[in-house]
Design a protein around this motif. Structure first.
Motif, PDB file in Angstrom:
ATOM      1  N   LEU B  81       0.825  -1.212   0.000  1.00 27.44           N
ATOM      2  CA  LEU B  81       0.000   0.000   0.000  1.00 27.44           C
ATOM      3  C   LEU B  81       0.858   1.260   0.000  1.00 27.44           C
ATOM      4  O   LEU B  81       2.051   1.214   0.316  1.00 27.44           O
ATOM      5  N   GLN B  82       0.226   2.355  -0.319  1.00 25.87           N
ATOM      6  CA  GLN B  82       0.857   3.659  -0.341  1.00 25.87           C
ATOM      7  C   GLN B  82       0.336   4.509   0.816  1.00 25.87           C
ATOM      8  O   GLN B  82      -0.778   4.272   1.291  1.00 25.87           O
ATOM      9  N   PRO B  83       1.085   5.495   1.244  1.00 24.35           N
ATOM     10  CA  PRO B  83       0.603   6.352   2.343  1.00 24.35           C
ATOM     11  C   PRO B  83      -0.767   6.979   2.057  1.00 24.35           C
ATOM     12  O   PRO B  83      -1.565   7.152   2.981  1.00 24.35           O
ATOM     13  N   GLU B  84      -1.061   7.253   0.786  1.00 23.39           N
ATOM     14  CA  GLU B  84      -2.366   7.856   0.465  1.00 23.39           C
ATOM     15  C   GLU B  84      -3.527   6.881   0.629  1.00 23.39           C
ATOM     16  O   GLU B  84      -4.697   7.276   0.537  1.00 23.39           O
ATOM     17  N   ASP B  85      -3.215   5.612   0.885  1.00 25.82           N
ATOM     18  CA  ASP B  85      -4.262   4.625   1.153  1.00 25.82           C
ATOM     19  C   ASP B  85      -4.727   4.680   2.613  1.00 25.82           C
ATOM     20  O   ASP B  85      -5.678   3.973   2.981  1.00 25.82           O
ATOM     21  N   SER B  86      -4.060   5.478   3.411  1.00 28.25           N
ATOM     22  CA  SER B  86      -4.477   5.640   4.811  1.00 28.25           C
ATOM     23  C   SER B  86      -5.883   6.225   4.834  1.00 28.25           C
ATOM     24  O   SER B  86      -6.166   7.245   4.195  1.00 28.25           O
ATOM     25  N   ALA B  87      -6.771   5.567   5.562  1.00 33.93           N
ATOM     26  CA  ALA B  87      -8.182   5.961   5.569  1.00 33.93           C
ATOM     27  C   ALA B  87      -8.934   5.079   6.554  1.00 33.93           C
ATOM     28  O   ALA B  87      -8.376   4.161   7.157  1.00 33.93           O
ATOM     29  N   LEU B  88     -10.219   5.351   6.688  1.00 31.20           N
ATOM     30  CA  LEU B  88     -11.136   4.476   7.432  1.00 31.20           C
ATOM     31  C   LEU B  88     -11.764   3.521   6.414  1.00 31.20           C
ATOM     32  O   LEU B  88     -12.327   3.970   5.409  1.00 31.20           O
ATOM     33  N   TYR B  89     -11.644   2.225   6.649  1.00 32.62           N
ATOM     34  CA  TYR B  89     -12.216   1.240   5.742  1.00 32.62           C
ATOM     35  C   TYR B  89     -13.465   0.664   6.403  1.00 32.62           C
ATOM     36  O   TYR B  89     -13.415   0.087   7.480  1.00 32.62           O
ATOM     37  N   LEU B  90     -14.562   0.824   5.705  1.00 34.41           N
ATOM     38  CA  LEU B  90     -15.861   0.434   6.232  1.00 34.41           C
ATOM     39  C   LEU B  90     -16.405  -0.763   5.469  1.00 34.41           C
ATOM     40  O   LEU B  90     -16.350  -0.822   4.240  1.00 34.41           O
ATOM     41  N   CYS B  91     -16.960  -1.683   6.230  1.00 35.44           N
ATOM     42  CA  CYS B  91     -17.650  -2.824   5.651  1.00 35.44           C
ATOM     43  C   CYS B  91     -19.150  -2.631   5.886  1.00 35.44           C
ATOM     44  O   CYS B  91     -19.560  -2.046   6.896  1.00 35.44           O
ATOM     45  N   ALA B  92     -19.956  -3.088   4.964  1.00 38.17           N
ATOM     46  CA  ALA B  92     -21.407  -2.993   5.118  1.00 38.17           C
ATOM     47  C   ALA B  92     -22.054  -4.231   4.525  1.00 38.17           C
ATOM     48  O   ALA B  92     -21.449  -4.940   3.710  1.00 38.17           O
ATOM     49  N   SER B  93     -23.273  -4.477   4.938  1.00 38.76           N
ATOM     50  CA  SER B  93     -24.031  -5.584   4.362  1.00 38.76           C
ATOM     51  C   SER B  93     -25.476  -5.163   4.170  1.00 38.76           C
ATOM     52  O   SER B  93     -25.947  -4.206   4.798  1.00 38.76           O
ATOM     53  N   SER B  94     -26.165  -5.848   3.280  1.00 37.90           N
ATOM     54  CA  SER B  94     -27.588  -5.598   3.084  1.00 37.90           C
ATOM     55  C   SER B  94     -28.240  -6.873   2.571  1.00 37.90           C
ATOM     56  O   SER B  94     -27.577  -7.755   2.034  1.00 37.90           O
ATOM     57  N   GLN B  95     -29.545  -6.898   2.731  1.00 34.97           N
ATOM     58  CA  GLN B  95     -30.285  -8.033   2.180  1.00 34.97           C
ATOM     59  C   GLN B  95     -30.239  -7.971   0.661  1.00 34.97           C
ATOM     60  O   GLN B  95     -30.104  -6.890   0.078  1.00 34.97           O
ATOM     61  N   ARG B  96     -30.370  -9.099   0.045  1.00 37.66           N
ATOM     62  CA  ARG B  96     -30.578  -9.121  -1.402  1.00 37.66           C
ATOM     63  C   ARG B  96     -32.076  -9.258  -1.629  1.00 37.66           C
ATOM     64  O   ARG B  96     -32.705 -10.151  -1.132  1.00 37.66           O
ATOM     65  N   THR B  97     -32.647  -8.321  -2.359  1.00 38.70           N
ATOM     66  CA  THR B  97     -34.070  -8.389  -2.670  1.00 38.70           C
ATOM     67  C   THR B  97     -34.246  -8.228  -4.163  1.00 38.70           C
ATOM     68  O   THR B  97     -33.359  -7.738  -4.856  1.00 38.70           O
ATOM     69  N   SER B  98     -35.390  -8.612  -4.647  1.00 34.31           N
ATOM     70  CA  SER B  98     -35.659  -8.447  -6.071  1.00 34.31           C
ATOM     71  C   SER B  98     -36.208  -7.066  -6.373  1.00 34.31           C
ATOM     72  O   SER B  98     -36.378  -6.698  -7.515  1.00 34.31           O
ATOM     73  N   GLY B  99     -36.482  -6.319  -5.310  1.00 31.86           N
ATOM     74  CA  GLY B  99     -37.058  -4.986  -5.505  1.00 31.86           C
ATOM     75  C   GLY B  99     -36.038  -3.894  -5.272  1.00 31.86           C
ATOM     76  O   GLY B  99     -34.917  -3.963  -5.736  1.00 31.86           O
ATOM     77  N   TYR B 100     -36.451  -2.882  -4.528  1.00 32.35           N
ATOM     78  CA  TYR B 100     -35.581  -1.745  -4.296  1.00 32.35           C
ATOM     79  C   TYR B 100     -34.392  -2.142  -3.438  1.00 32.35           C
ATOM     80  O   TYR B 100     -34.530  -2.930  -2.506  1.00 32.35           O
ATOM     81  N   PRO B 101     -33.211  -1.566  -3.720  1.00 31.00           N
ATOM     82  CA  PRO B 101     -32.055  -1.815  -2.845  1.00 31.00           C
ATOM     83  C   PRO B 101     -32.372  -1.357  -1.434  1.00 31.00           C
ATOM     84  O   PRO B 101     -32.868  -0.258  -1.235  1.00 31.00           O
ATOM     85  N   PRO B 102     -32.112  -2.194  -0.439  1.00 34.59           N
ATOM     86  CA  PRO B 102     -32.475  -1.865   0.940  1.00 34.59           C
ATOM     87  C   PRO B 102     -31.386  -1.083   1.644  1.00 34.59           C
ATOM     88  O   PRO B 102     -30.342  -0.779   1.056  1.00 34.59           O
ATOM     89  N   GLU B 103     -31.633  -0.803   2.922  1.00 38.28           N
ATOM     90  CA  GLU B 103     -30.645  -0.091   3.708  1.00 38.28           C
ATOM     91  C   GLU B 103     -29.434  -0.980   3.976  1.00 38.28           C
ATOM     92  O   GLU B 103     -29.531  -2.207   3.985  1.00 38.28           O
ATOM     93  N   GLN B 104     -28.311  -0.323   4.194  1.00 39.68           N
ATOM     94  CA  GLN B 104     -27.079  -1.022   4.503  1.00 39.68           C
ATOM     95  C   GLN B 104     -26.801  -0.928   5.994  1.00 39.68           C
ATOM     96  O   GLN B 104     -27.105   0.082   6.628  1.00 39.68           O
ATOM     97  N   PHE B 105     -26.189  -1.967   6.518  1.00 40.98           N
ATOM     98  CA  PHE B 105     -25.738  -1.995   7.902  1.00 40.98           C
ATOM     99  C   PHE B 105     -24.216  -1.917   7.877  1.00 40.98           C
ATOM    100  O   PHE B 105     -23.559  -2.733   7.225  1.00 40.98           O
ATOM    101  N   PHE B 106     -23.691  -0.945   8.584  1.00 44.26           N
ATOM    102  CA  PHE B 106     -22.254  -0.700   8.548  1.00 44.26           C
ATOM    103  C   PHE B 106     -21.566  -1.205   9.805  1.00 44.26           C
ATOM    104  O   PHE B 106     -22.120  -1.145  10.912  1.00 44.26           O
ATOM    105  N   GLY B 107     -20.340  -1.658   9.622  1.00 46.46           N
ATOM    106  CA  GLY B 107     -19.477  -1.934  10.751  1.00 46.46           C
ATOM    107  C   GLY B 107     -18.817  -0.652  11.236  1.00 46.46           C
ATOM    108  O   GLY B 107     -18.957   0.404  10.604  1.00 46.46           O
ATOM    109  N   PRO B 108     -18.086  -0.713  12.358  1.00 43.91           N
ATOM    110  CA  PRO B 108     -17.468   0.477  12.927  1.00 43.91           C
ATOM    111  C   PRO B 108     -16.231   0.949  12.162  1.00 43.91           C
ATOM    112  O   PRO B 108     -15.763   2.066  12.381  1.00 43.91           O
ATOM    113  N   GLY B 109     -15.705   0.113  11.274  1.00 46.39           N
ATOM    114  CA  GLY B 109     -14.574   0.517  10.471  1.00 46.39           C
ATOM    115  C   GLY B 109     -13.232   0.091  11.039  1.00 46.39           C
ATOM    116  O   GLY B 109     -13.094  -0.206  12.224  1.00 46.39           O
TER     117      GLY B 109
END
Lengths: 111, 115
Positions: B81-109
């Motif tokens: 990695l490079q120094p400019e890659d320093s950041a907060l990395y966030l993971c999220a998940s959501s249900q898979r639906t056939s309709g509208y994209p739902p809300e995401q649930f985020f981890g603390p990073g």
């Protein structure tokens, strides 16, 4: 860039006052969501409004959506010090599970 | 369990190191995401996994390598990695639906610093 714009960038109010922040986006959407982020932490989902809805309420939150103007607003009523956070709108890219976040509004509520 | 967990909370690495970030959820969500967030900026999407398959790669440099070993786990392997890659990395998940994209649930990073 598809990124949405939010205004104001920063907002400072007294406890008990209402806070309004606005979001504009560029492409057609299925829904628009608002998230809160406390300093340096993960995002918390607040509310989702679908493209065929014009207004939605959740507790002290009121969200409006104007798809003709490609804009949304988030109103927080009777604000509390605990509402101090950054607020982001997020729009989906139609046909995908990709989300684009707006630039964010940093809200500070003074006790 | 409505939580997304991320480890480690903080990571400091040199430019020649290899490290991995880990994300876990037990909500039965079948879509998982990696975001990168710089200070005072919005999260930027990096990768999306759908049913354990990579569905979106936002032209992320190959020094970032995602992996989804099963429906509950998401890893991000880091190399050179490079120094400019320093950041907060966030993971999220959501249900898979056939309709509208739902809300995401985020981890603390994970707060990453590259020296």
């Amino acid at each position: 860039s598809q990124q949405g714009e939010e205004d104001p960038q920063a907002l400072s109010i007294q406890e008990g006052e209402n806070a309004t922040m606005n979001c504009s986006y560029k492409t057609s959407i299925n829904n628009l969501q608002w998230y809160r982020q406390n300093s340096g932490r993960g995002l918390v989902h607040l509310i989702l409004i679908r493209s065929n809805e014009r207004e939605k309420h959740s507790g002290r939150l009121r969200v409006t959506l104007d798809t003709s103007k490609k804009s949304s607003s988030l109103l927080i009523t009777a604000s509390r010090a605990a509402d101090t956070a950054s607020y982001f709108c997020a729009t989906d890219v139609s046909g995908t599970y990709k989300y684009i976040f707006g630039t964010g509004t940093r809200l500070k509520v003074l006790a | 369990d409505t939580e997304v967990t991320q480890t480690p909370k903080h990571l400091v690495m040199g430019m020649t190191n290899k490290k991995s970030l880990k994300c876990e959820q037990h909500m039965g969500h079948r879509a998982m995401y990696w975001y990168k967030q710089k200070a005072k900026k919005p999260p930027e999407l990096m990768f999306v996994y759908s049913y354990e398959k990579l569905s979106i790669n936002e032209s992320v440099p190959s020094r970032f390598s995602p992996e989804c070993p099963n429906s509950s786990l998401l890893n991000l392997h880091l190399h050179a990695l490079q120094p400019e890659d320093s950041a907060l990395y966030l993971c999220a998940s959501s249900q898979r639906t056939s309709g509208y994209p739902p809300e995401q649930f985020f981890g603390p990073g994970t707060r990453l610093t590259v020296l």
